[in-house]
Design an enzyme around this catalytic site. Structure first.
Site, short mmCIF file in Angstrom:
data_model
loop_
_atom_site.label_atom_id
_atom_site.label_comp_id
_atom_site.label_asym_id
_atom_site.label_seq_id
_atom_site.Cartn_x
_atom_site.Cartn_y
_atom_site.Cartn_z
N CYS A 172 6.14 11.97 -0.24
CA CYS A 172 5.42 11.12 -1.19
C CYS A 172 3.92 11.40 -1.24
O CYS A 172 3.19 10.75 -2.01
CB CYS A 172 5.67 9.65 -0.88
SG CYS A 172 7.42 9.23 -0.94
N HIS B 243 -1.56 3.27 -1.63
CA HIS B 243 -0.22 3.84 -1.65
C HIS B 243 0.75 2.73 -2.09
O HIS B 243 1.61 2.97 -2.93
CB HIS B 243 0.14 4.39 -0.27
CG HIS B 243 1.42 5.15 -0.24
ND1 HIS B 243 1.68 6.19 -1.11
CD2 HIS B 243 2.51 5.04 0.56
CE1 HIS B 243 2.88 6.68 -0.86
NE2 HIS B 243 3.41 5.99 0.16
N GLU C 278 -0.78 -0.42 5.61
CA GLU C 278 -1.91 0.10 4.84
C GLU C 278 -3.03 -0.93 4.77
O GLU C 278 -4.22 -0.58 4.88
CB GLU C 278 -1.47 0.49 3.43
CG GLU C 278 -2.57 1.14 2.61
CD GLU C 278 -2.10 1.67 1.26
OE1 GLU C 278 -2.86 2.43 0.64
OE2 GLU C 278 -0.97 1.32 0.84
N LYS D 159 1.85 1.29 -8.43
CA LYS D 159 3.31 1.39 -8.31
C LYS D 159 3.99 0.08 -8.70
O LYS D 159 5.21 0.08 -8.95
CB LYS D 159 3.69 1.77 -6.87
CG LYS D 159 3.33 3.20 -6.49
CD LYS D 159 3.80 3.53 -5.08
CE LYS D 159 3.44 4.95 -4.67
NZ LYS D 159 2.00 5.14 -4.43
N HIS E 1 7.77 4.00 -7.82
CA HIS E 1 7.29 5.04 -6.90
C HIS E 1 7.85 6.40 -7.33
O HIS E 1 9.05 6.65 -7.22
CB HIS E 1 7.71 4.69 -5.48
CG HIS E 1 7.10 5.54 -4.42
ND1 HIS E 1 6.32 6.65 -4.69
CD2 HIS E 1 7.16 5.46 -3.06
CE1 HIS E 1 5.92 7.20 -3.55
NE2 HIS E 1 6.43 6.49 -2.56
#
Length: 411
Positions: free
Chosen positions: A163, A301, A312, A333, A338
């Site tokens: 990813c 992310h 995160e 996202k 994603h």
């Protein structure tokens, strides 16, 4: 050699639409591109929703023969690259051709081709396997096709870092310009993972959402009710260009690329560590010559998984300390799903557009922030803000991390 790199073109093919206007309008208005799967009957799967590119016709971007022969991840990359090149206004002359390169990442490559070929071989035998099988599954073929179609004869490569692949593609492409190997690069990521086998694999990992009744609300980063990420398809490409080359031709500049940070967790194949993302962001700040207090926006992310979102968030708090509560952080996202290896590519584009237009993308579906998820996630609606410096995070299975640094261009 310290050559400056700027973003002069963007190409977006996403679940929000084909082209930059459709996708950016969806981002700014907080629309979800997640729907019930229509490519096949998903009723046997626990997850029956995904982010699919609506209204995509590959023959708008490539010859019908090539469209028939190539996997969807290649088609998406070719479309996004042509959109990005047109957006940049860059003319590929004979002189530029050898100084124009391609680095397009993909996490899993031609998974549709792989899956369908296995079914064909089981039913009809090995003699019915297509001669295009191998060229269609290898991840670097997106870069290969794009280089052929656009006559880009400079550095040609591919990143396959799960990813983080799209963001790694941007970082390595920028480096090619900085060291003088190229004057412009076509960079980003592409992915076409919406098939039964891929979804079944993520289902057994318990990684993706099963909120089939409310597809538009299923991707909910940082929210207490999140139950996994949404798998999605598409491609995000940026045209990176050496500053003087861009200025000489009067190019529009969306943002300046400053630098990147990379790290490895050395911890677990799928679970993230706190240390890896923290060191990654710190390296990006250091290489971009930024202080933590300089950063005005973080494109997270933000996968909508239990482990990533809090990890995160905590890493951001470690890196930015008290300033972390003042920095808008959002997960696009929540709207696109994603895109795996393409995520870092589209999010490099979103970050550049956010800087250029002075708009913070929202995090939609954030109704009840989870415990510890207490940053400013730009919940529900976009905001206007003068963004001078921004970073974009991408983390992948295997503990691979990359953070990209951008700034508002000032001549």
């Amino acid at each position: 050699m310290n050559r400056r790199v700027v973003v002069t073109g963007i190409g977006l093919v996403t679940p929000l639409g084909v082209g930059n206007d459709a996708t950016w309008d969806g981002i700014c208005n907080g629309r979800s591109g997640v729907t019930r799967i229509s490519k096949f009957d998903p009723s046997i799967l626990k997850t029956q929703i995904a982010g699919q590119v609506p209204g995509f016709n590959p023959t708008d971007f490539m010859d019908p023969k090539d469209a028939r022969r190539s996997d969807h991840f290649i088609k998406f990359a070719c479309a996004a690259s042509k959109i990005a090149l047109a957006d940049s206004g860059l003319e590929v002359t004979d002189e530029l051709s050898t100084r124009l390169g391609t680095i397009i990442g993909s996490g899993i490559g031609g998974m549709d081709t792989y899956y369908n070929t296995v079914l064909t071989m089981e039913k009809k035998g090995p003699l019915r396997v297509s001669p295009f099988f191998v060229p269609n599954i290898v991840c670097n073929m997106a870069s290969g096709y794009v280089s052929i179609f656009l006559n880009a004869r400079g550095p040609n490569s591919c990143t396959t870092t799960a990813c983080a692949a799209g963001a790694h593609g941007v970082a390595y492409a920028a480096y090619s310009i900085q060291i003088g190997d190229a004057d412009a690069m076509i960079a980003g990521g592409t992915e076409a993972p919406v098939n039964a086998m891929t979804i079944a694999g993520f289902n057994t990992m318990r990684a993706i959402s099963t909120s089939n009744d409310i597809p538009e609300k299923a991707s909910r980063p940082f929210d207490k009710e999140r139950d996994g990420f949404i798998i999605a398809e598409g491609s995000g490409i940026v045209i990176l260009e050496e500053l003087e080359h861009a200025k000489k031709r009067g190019a529009r500049i969306y943002a300046e690329y400053l630098g990147s940070g990379m790290s490895g967790d050395a911890y677990h194949i799928t679970s993230p560590s706190l240390d890896g993302p923290q060191r990654c962001m710190e390296a990006a700040l250091r290489n971009s010559k930024l202080n933590p207090s300089d950063v005005d926006y973080i494109n997270a992310h933000g996968t909508s998984t239990q482990q990533n979102d809090i990890n995160e968030t905590n890493a951001i708090k470690q890196v930015f300390n008290g300033h972390s509560m003042k920095i808008p952080v959002s997960s696009t996202k929540s709207m696109t799903g994603h895109l795996l290896g393409a995520a870092g590519g589209i999010e490099a584009g979103f970050t550049s557009l956010a800087i250029y237009h002075g708009i913070l993308p929202p995090t939609i579906n954030l109704d009840n922030p989870d415990e510890g998820c207490d940053l400013d996630y730009v919940a529900h609606e976009a905001r206007e803000k003068n963004i001078k410096y921004a970073i974009s995070n991408s983390f992948g299975f295997g503990g691979t991390n990359v953070t990209l640094g951008f700034k508002k261009f000032e001549s």
